[in-house]
Structure formats: C-alpha cells, structure tokens
Design a protein around this motif. Structure first.
Motif, PDB file in Angstrom:
ATOM      1  N   LEU A  36       0.822  -1.204   0.000  1.00 40.95           N
ATOM      2  CA  LEU A  36       0.000   0.000   0.000  1.00 40.95           C
ATOM      3  C   LEU A  36       0.857   1.255   0.000  1.00 40.95           C
ATOM      4  N   GLY A  37       2.001   1.188   0.669  1.00 39.46           N
ATOM      5  CA  GLY A  37       2.880   2.342   0.734  1.00 39.46           C
ATOM      6  C   GLY A  37       2.784   3.132   2.019  1.00 39.46           C
ATOM      7  N   GLY A  38       2.271   2.516   3.086  1.00 42.28           N
ATOM      8  CA  GLY A  38       2.156   3.196   4.362  1.00 42.28           C
ATOM      9  C   GLY A  38       1.003   2.639   5.164  1.00 42.28           C
ATOM     10  N   MET A  39       0.733   3.251   6.316  1.00 39.30           N
ATOM     11  CA  MET A  39      -0.340   2.766   7.168  1.00 39.30           C
ATOM     12  C   MET A  39      -1.697   3.009   6.522  1.00 39.30           C
ATOM     13  N   PRO A  40      -2.544   1.986   6.466  1.00 41.01           N
ATOM     14  CA  PRO A  40      -3.867   2.175   5.869  1.00 41.01           C
ATOM     15  C   PRO A  40      -4.783   3.008   6.758  1.00 41.01           C
ATOM     16  N   GLU A  41      -5.704   3.697   6.109  1.00 43.41           N
ATOM     17  CA  GLU A  41      -6.752   4.392   6.849  1.00 43.41           C
ATOM     18  C   GLU A  41      -7.902   3.437   7.165  1.00 43.41           C
ATOM     19  N   ARG A  42      -8.079   2.439   6.307  1.00 42.62           N
ATOM     20  CA  ARG A  42      -9.109   1.439   6.515  1.00 42.62           C
ATOM     21  C   ARG A  42      -8.575   0.063   6.119  1.00 42.62           C
ATOM     22  N   ALA A  43      -8.887  -0.945   6.924  1.00 46.14           N
ATOM     23  CA  ALA A  43      -8.480  -2.311   6.639  1.00 46.14           C
ATOM     24  C   ALA A  43      -9.672  -3.237   6.805  1.00 46.14           C
ATOM     25  N   ASP A  44     -10.032  -3.931   5.732  1.00 46.66           N
ATOM     26  CA  ASP A  44     -11.078  -4.955   5.768  1.00 46.66           C
ATOM     27  C   ASP A  44     -10.389  -6.304   5.643  1.00 46.66           C
ATOM     28  N   ILE A  45     -10.461  -7.097   6.710  1.00 44.62           N
ATOM     29  CA  ILE A  45      -9.736  -8.369   6.771  1.00 44.62           C
ATOM     30  C   ILE A  45     -10.734  -9.517   6.746  1.00 44.62           C
ATOM     31  N   LEU A  46     -10.515 -10.451   5.817  1.00 49.87           N
ATOM     32  CA  LEU A  46     -11.372 -11.621   5.691  1.00 49.87           C
ATOM     33  C   LEU A  46     -10.533 -12.861   5.931  1.00 49.87           C
ATOM     34  N   PHE A  47     -10.866 -13.613   6.985  1.00 50.92           N
ATOM     35  CA  PHE A  47     -10.124 -14.825   7.316  1.00 50.92           C
ATOM     36  C   PHE A  47     -10.809 -16.053   6.722  1.00 50.92           C
ATOM     37  N   TYR A  48      -9.976 -17.012   6.312  1.00 50.42           N
ATOM     38  CA  TYR A  48     -10.461 -18.279   5.758  1.00 50.42           C
ATOM     39  C   TYR A  48      -9.885 -19.447   6.552  1.00 50.42           C
ATOM     40  N   GLY A  49     -10.552 -20.610   6.450  1.00 49.38           N
ATOM     41  CA  GLY A  49     -10.031 -21.860   6.987  1.00 49.38           C
ATOM     42  C   GLY A  49      -9.758 -21.813   8.468  1.00 49.38           C
ATOM     43  N   SER A  50      -8.573 -22.291   8.855  1.00 50.92           N
ATOM     44  CA  SER A  50      -8.192 -22.322  10.262  1.00 50.92           C
ATOM     45  C   SER A  50      -8.136 -20.920  10.853  1.00 50.92           C
ATOM     46  N   PHE A  51      -7.677 -19.950  10.071  1.00 50.88           N
ATOM     47  CA  PHE A  51      -7.690 -18.569  10.537  1.00 50.88           C
ATOM     48  C   PHE A  51      -9.103 -18.150  10.935  1.00 50.88           C
ATOM     49  N   ALA A  52     -10.083 -18.518  10.120  1.00 52.73           N
ATOM     50  CA  ALA A  52     -11.464 -18.097  10.367  1.00 52.73           C
ATOM     51  C   ALA A  52     -12.023 -18.697  11.656  1.00 52.73           C
ATOM     52  N   SER A  53     -11.645 -19.938  11.944  1.00 49.91           N
ATOM     53  CA  SER A  53     -12.237 -20.625  13.102  1.00 49.91           C
ATOM     54  C   SER A  53     -11.500 -20.370  14.409  1.00 49.91           C
ATOM     55  N   THR A  54     -10.244 -19.942  14.332  1.00 48.57           N
ATOM     56  CA  THR A  54      -9.464 -19.819  15.570  1.00 48.57           C
ATOM     57  C   THR A  54      -8.815 -18.449  15.770  1.00 48.57           C
ATOM     58  N   TYR A  55      -9.131 -17.473  14.917  1.00 41.54           N
ATOM     59  CA  TYR A  55      -8.366 -16.220  14.982  1.00 41.54           C
ATOM     60  C   TYR A  55      -8.505 -15.498  16.322  1.00 41.54           C
ATOM     61  N   ARG A  56      -9.658 -15.604  16.974  1.00 44.34           N
ATOM     62  CA  ARG A  56      -9.817 -14.925  18.265  1.00 44.34           C
ATOM     63  C   ARG A  56      -8.947 -15.584  19.340  1.00 44.34           C
ATOM     64  N   GLY A  57      -8.987 -16.911  19.398  1.00 47.92           N
ATOM     65  CA  GLY A  57      -8.216 -17.619  20.425  1.00 47.92           C
ATOM     66  C   GLY A  57      -6.717 -17.515  20.235  1.00 47.92           C
ATOM     67  N   HIS A  58      -6.266 -17.483  18.986  1.00 45.06           N
ATOM     68  CA  HIS A  58      -4.832 -17.419  18.706  1.00 45.06           C
ATOM     69  C   HIS A  58      -4.320 -15.997  18.521  1.00 45.06           C
ATOM     70  N   GLY A  59      -5.234 -15.029  18.551  1.00 47.97           N
ATOM     71  CA  GLY A  59      -4.811 -13.645  18.399  1.00 47.97           C
ATOM     72  C   GLY A  59      -4.373 -13.283  17.000  1.00 47.97           C
TER      73      GLY A  59
END
Length: 225
Positions: A36-59
């Motif tokens: 992007l070239g620097g810090m984003p003003e907005r970030a939309d993050i979409l998790f899939y697979g193992s990331f989607a099911s465990t992202y809260r517990g694993h941080g």
C-alpha cells in the motif's frame, strides 16, 4: 525453492501461541502495508479456513493488525493492536468466511489509504513464513523473505526486458520472477525477488520506463521509507 536460513526453520522470536497464527500474520500485515505504501486508513480483513475458526483464540486478528501498524512479531504491543490502530486513525473490519481456501491459514486484506486501494491475499505457511498469492486480482506468488519489487505495467513486448536491463546495468541479481496479466495487451504485474537490497535509484529508473504505472518495494528487513 530458495534456501531458508536455519532461524526460519526453527521459528521466529515472537509474542503469541503459534508461529503460523501470530508471527506469520504479523509478517503478512507488514507485507501488505508495504504494498500500500504506508499505514492504511481502513483495513477490511477476511479470514479463511483455520484462521477463520481460531483467529480470536490465537490472536491472529491482533497479529495481522499489528503488522499493518508495522510492529514486529516480538512486540509486546501486539496484544493492544486494535486499540493502537484506533488511536492511529485506522478503521478495522474483521470477518470470517466459510469458504474452503487453498491453504488453511489464509487471509484477504483490503486496504485503503487516500485514493489508493489494494487487496492482498496471503497464507501463513509455518514457522512465521508467509506466501502472498494474490495482489489486486493478479495471481502471483512471493514470500517477502527477500527484497521484492512489484511492478504494475502495461502488457506490451519489451517491457520486462527493459525492467531487467535496469538491474543488469546495476549489477544486481534477480533470484525469482513471476508475471501475471489481466488480459492480452492489458494490465500486468511483474514480481521480482532480488538477492540483495534494492536501491531507490533503481525503482526511480523503472518508474520512468514507458508503460510502467507503479512500483512497490517490499523489504521487511529495511526501515520503511
């Protein structure tokens, strides 16, 4: 496959329970920020697979946002990444997808900064290592383990030869190259992994080439410019 040093095999120094879900996510966020070239003003993050099911517990959510803030994998601030992002003016939206990805630890990151918007899709493949598999609807692969250039350009005969000639004249060696295009004679993206640091003079020369529209430098070992 290019050689990986022994520390990338053993695993990184990091905060968090999992090199794949935390250290790899930090690295993916840092790579996306460089594109992007620097810090984003907005970030939309979409998790899939193992990331989607465990992202809260694993941080994983905290780790990826920390990477967007350009924190390192061993930074104690990772646990406060969402609060730090809000303080820095970054709006973050996180969702999970039920679709099955090619790799279980996959995230799609859509970033906005001013008028620029980039979408980066990547995977955390173990030991804190990553593989970016898509940028702005281009199917390309790179690891961000080496200084890497993303060159957006028109698809015409001679463009790639002109780009590589810049590095020939500089005496720099290209370790890996990949090219994708959206259509014949349309938009194209060339990815170059270099064997050493990339000079800003090289990127300026490439930007001056006909039909080159944008150049992104990803060097996670160097200070962000």
């Amino acid at each position: 496959m290019r050689f990986k040093d022994v520390f990338s095999i053993i695993g990184p120094s990091m905060i968090g329970p999992s090199s794949s879900h935390t250290a790899g996510a930090v690295r993916l966020g840092r790579a996306a920020r460089r594109i992007l070239g620097g810090m984003p003003e907005r970030a939309d993050i979409l998790f899939y697979g193992s990331f989607a099911s465990t992202y809260r517990g694993h941080g994983t959510d905290l780790a990826l946002v920390a990477g967007l803030l350009d924190l390192q994998a061993d930074d104690a601030g990772i646990k406060d990444a969402l609060e730090l992002a809000e303080e820095a003016g970054m709006s973050v939206n996180i969702t999970a997808s039920a679709l099955r990805p090619a790799h279980p630890n996959t995230a799609q990151i859509r970033l906005r900064r001013g008028e620029r918007e980039d979408t980066v899709t990547g995977c955390s493949i173990g030991g804190g290592n990553i593989e970016v598999i898509g940028v702005n609807r281009f199917d390309v692969k790179f690891t961000a383990s080496y200084p890497t250039l993303l060159i957006f350009h028109g698809d015409r005969p001679g463009v790639i030869a002109e780009v590589t000639d810049v590095f020939r004249q500089a005496g720099a060696n290209i370790g890996y190259m990949e090219v994708d295009r959206k259509s014949r004679s349309g938009d194209a993206l060339t990815v170059l992994e270099m064997d050493g640091p990339i000079s800003g003079l090289w990127t300026e020369r490439i930007l001056r080439l006909p039909d080159v529209r944008r150049v992104c430098l990803i060097d996670l070992a160097a200070k962000e410019e």
